[in-house]
Design a protein around this motif. Sequence first.
Motif, PDB file in Angstrom:
ATOM      1  N   UNK A  69       1.008  -1.411  -0.338  1.00  0.00           N
ATOM      2  CA  UNK A  69       0.271   0.156   0.061  1.00  0.00           C
ATOM      3  C   UNK A  69       0.943   1.123  -0.049  1.00  0.00           C
ATOM      4  N   UNK A  70       1.911   1.150   1.023  1.00  0.00           N
ATOM      5  CA  UNK A  70       2.660   2.017   0.636  1.00  0.00           C
ATOM      6  C   UNK A  70       4.028   2.462  -0.537  1.00  0.00           C
ATOM      7  N   UNK A  71       3.599   1.620  -1.379  1.00  0.00           N
ATOM      8  CA  UNK A  71       4.755   1.726  -1.916  1.00  0.00           C
ATOM      9  C   UNK A  71       3.620   2.327  -2.952  1.00  0.00           C
ATOM     10  N   UNK A  72       1.920   2.357  -3.519  1.00  0.00           N
ATOM     11  CA  UNK A  72       1.108   1.954  -4.447  1.00  0.00           C
ATOM     12  C   UNK A  72       1.474   3.539  -4.272  1.00  0.00           C
ATOM     13  N   UNK A  76       2.138   6.967  -7.030  1.00  0.00           N
ATOM     14  CA  UNK A  76       1.157   7.801  -7.388  1.00  0.00           C
ATOM     15  C   UNK A  76       1.639   9.029  -7.599  1.00  0.00           C
ATOM     16  N   UNK A  77       2.115   9.326  -6.302  1.00  0.00           N
ATOM     17  CA  UNK A  77       2.733  10.138  -6.121  1.00  0.00           C
ATOM     18  C   UNK A  77       4.092  10.848  -7.209  1.00  0.00           C
ATOM     19  N   UNK A 107       7.555   0.598  -9.748  1.00  0.00           N
ATOM     20  CA  UNK A 107       8.893   1.196  -9.351  1.00  0.00           C
ATOM     21  C   UNK A 107      10.244   0.965 -10.348  1.00  0.00           C
ATOM     22  N   UNK A 108      10.950   0.179 -10.324  1.00  0.00           N
ATOM     23  CA  UNK A 108      11.985  -0.289 -10.937  1.00  0.00           C
ATOM     24  C   UNK A 108      11.999   0.307 -12.368  1.00  0.00           C
ATOM     25  N   UNK A 553      -8.697   6.445   0.293  1.00  0.00           N
ATOM     26  CA  UNK A 553      -8.271   6.908  -0.179  1.00  0.00           C
ATOM     27  C   UNK A 553      -6.733   6.813  -1.873  1.00  0.00           C
ATOM     28  N   UNK A 554      -5.825   6.285  -1.874  1.00  0.00           N
ATOM     29  CA  UNK A 554      -4.985   6.687  -2.864  1.00  0.00           C
ATOM     30  C   UNK A 554      -4.526   6.757  -4.473  1.00  0.00           C
ATOM     31  N   UNK A 555      -4.345   8.747  -4.554  1.00  0.00           N
ATOM     32  CA  UNK A 555      -4.392   8.212  -5.955  1.00  0.00           C
ATOM     33  C   UNK A 555      -3.583   7.709  -7.245  1.00  0.00           C
ATOM     34  N   UNK A 556      -4.226   7.185  -7.842  1.00  0.00           N
ATOM     35  CA  UNK A 556      -3.037   6.549  -8.768  1.00  0.00           C
ATOM     36  C   UNK A 556      -2.510   7.127  -9.784  1.00  0.00           C
ATOM     37  N   UNK A 557      -3.647   7.675 -10.439  1.00  0.00           N
ATOM     38  CA  UNK A 557      -3.135   8.860 -11.207  1.00  0.00           C
ATOM     39  C   UNK A 557      -4.507   9.734 -11.446  1.00  0.00           C
TER      40      UNK A 557
END
Length: 761
Positions: A69-72, A76-77, A107-108, A553-557
């Motif tokens: 979750x943190x990496x996702x 997004x950021x 991320x890679x 909610x975490x904004x991906x795009x």
Amino acid sequence: MTIHAIRRSAAIVLFLILGGCAGQMAHRDGVQLLAEGRAEEGIAALERATTEAPDNIEFRLRLTAARESTATRLIGDAQRERGAGRLDEAETIYRRAIKIDPGNKAAVVGLTSLEQARRLSTLLKEANAQFDAGNIDAAELRLNRVQQENPQLADARSLRRKIDDKLGRNQALPSTLRNTFKKPVTLEFRDANLKQVIEVLARHSGLNFILDKEVAPNLPTTVFLRQVTVEDALDVLLTTHQLDRRVMNDTTLLIYPNTAAKQTAHQELVVKSFFLSNADAKQTANMLKTVLKAKNVFVDDKLNLVILRDTPTMIRLAERLVATQDISEPEVMLDVEVIEVQRSRLLELGIQFPNQLSLVPLPSTGTVLTLRDLNTSNSSRTGATITPLVLNLRREVGDTNILANPRVRTHSREKAQIKIGDRVPVITTTSTSTGFVSESVQYVDVGLKLDVEPTVYPDDEISIKVALEVSSVVKEVTSKAGSLSYQIGARNASTVLRLKDGETQILGGLINDTERNSAQRVPGLGDLPVIGRLFSSQKDDNQKTELVLSITPRLVRGLVPPTHVPTEFWSGTENNPMLKPIAAYAATPTGSGPAPTLTLPAASPAGATGTAPADASESGVSAAAPILRWEGSPATKVGGVFKLKLSVSAAEAISALPIQVKYDPTVLEAVDARAGAFLSQAGKKVEFTKRIVGAAGMIFVTQNVAGEGIRGDGELVELEFRALKPLPSSLVTALPTMAVGSSGRPSRQTAAALIGVTVTP
């Protein structure tokens, strides 16, 4: 077992106990840090907990979920920073994500693609610099390299459009015609014939004009256009007379009426294919039909392709609209945590005395009771049953926590559903009149059901529609026919939230609190105070259930409008779509009247003068009409004073010729006006009046002679001007005027005479 072995075993057990306690503390600290938003510190604490207790599955699952979750969220950021052009900040965030979750492929890949983005950004900056410096070929060479590697780069597409506009590729015009259309022109006509105005444009631009047979030959117009292009001047004239044009070749234009029949016959169409990456083909086609009134539109659902056949101008407008709609859809990752806490308390205390005595006659012989047995029944032939004496000393305490922590990723305005639980079968038996019996099975979902529908807004806020249902089987119900069904208890909650990216909202308060109290007492004795407890049994049953929902909610795009397409652009009129407005000056048809031929000033060097046509037949004016012409030096410097003479050639005698001269008051200042020698020939007395209106840029001169008029050539008036500011060409125009013949009768109307004045710094 030896004492040494016992000590070693005790040490191992103590170590395991202490390790388990340390792991539990680290796990608790990690969960607390994650809840406070300190993700990296919380993950470090969870890693310590997993190290202390490597066999604890709960610790490992919590650590894995926190890393993902943190990496996702960090990815997004990083994508948003990259989209904004801040590549260094994006690289820092990508490296943080890899440090937290080394196996995260997104991320890679993102970190690897940053190097390409930096290289392309450098090339694009060089291309923009070359474009600004006017080196179009060098700019296009670098731009081609950029678009070969990344054709979808928005800034590159924007520069490509600028280059195409600069080179005129977006205009459906031959190169020779494009260059001619850019030539500057100044037109000043009053009550002129449109056909003659087009003749003037033809002489000035070198273009060939063909008039359709249905174009009226005598369309009067008045037009005043200063320093506009030939294209703008022509568009003004055609638009105000409901005409249109068609390019025949590099130097020839066809002018025809702007009617439906003529448009079908003459208007050329272009076919354009739009391969859409994100937008839906059907929605895009409907948008083109609604906004542009496009008719020839084809949709291919398999290829997500829209094909449009329309005019070149409509195709250019469609390209801008499609680029505005064909953008990446926003995406949201929803972290959902559902906690159900169940607490039960049961206390049963007291003495349960016998409360039932049953007497049954016993059969004398065999196992069947007869009427004779009833007649002969006595205490020895009667069986007795009594409930037992029970001492209840029971206390039950139960605490249950049910945790569901799903994560779901979905597009904006798309519904996502989460189901966790069982599908309980319900069997239904059906019998027919013939005796046929059939069974059918239907399944009912029991457990957790969560429906979410996020909507992403441009300010990175997210609105979420939430519908939660938690159900469970309360009891089984069997019908008289033997069919089995279930009584299902459910709790529902629905709401709409608007949260920021990464903001957590907790929904609680779904509490079910049940309290049941029952008692069994000996009649009379059980109701006595204090000692009544000795003759009763009390049962207290408390059940409490609470449901808590946490959603983040975490904004991906995010929703990012395209930067290479303006949100507002010119589109012309309903019947005449255009990519740019026509000239800012109006050309309005006027009433009928004489239609003189008009001439343009020649683009001559200093010292040259504007002249009339070589012969009257060239302009279509009667040979008896006076002809005006300018003489003098049309070149000066700022602050300099110069003179212009207006002469006349009259085949018939004239006794008066009122003069109206128009000039640009911001460039020139009229100093004086003096009578010429034409009307004073033969010693005649001339009545001369003048009026200079500097603010309007007009000079009015009137002169009359008595008796017979004067014919021949001569100077009508001499004008003196002062230059105010530099300009390559500023027009001085003698407007058409009506000559007066002998005895004061009207004669002929003159043509306008124009001369260009060059003012240098």
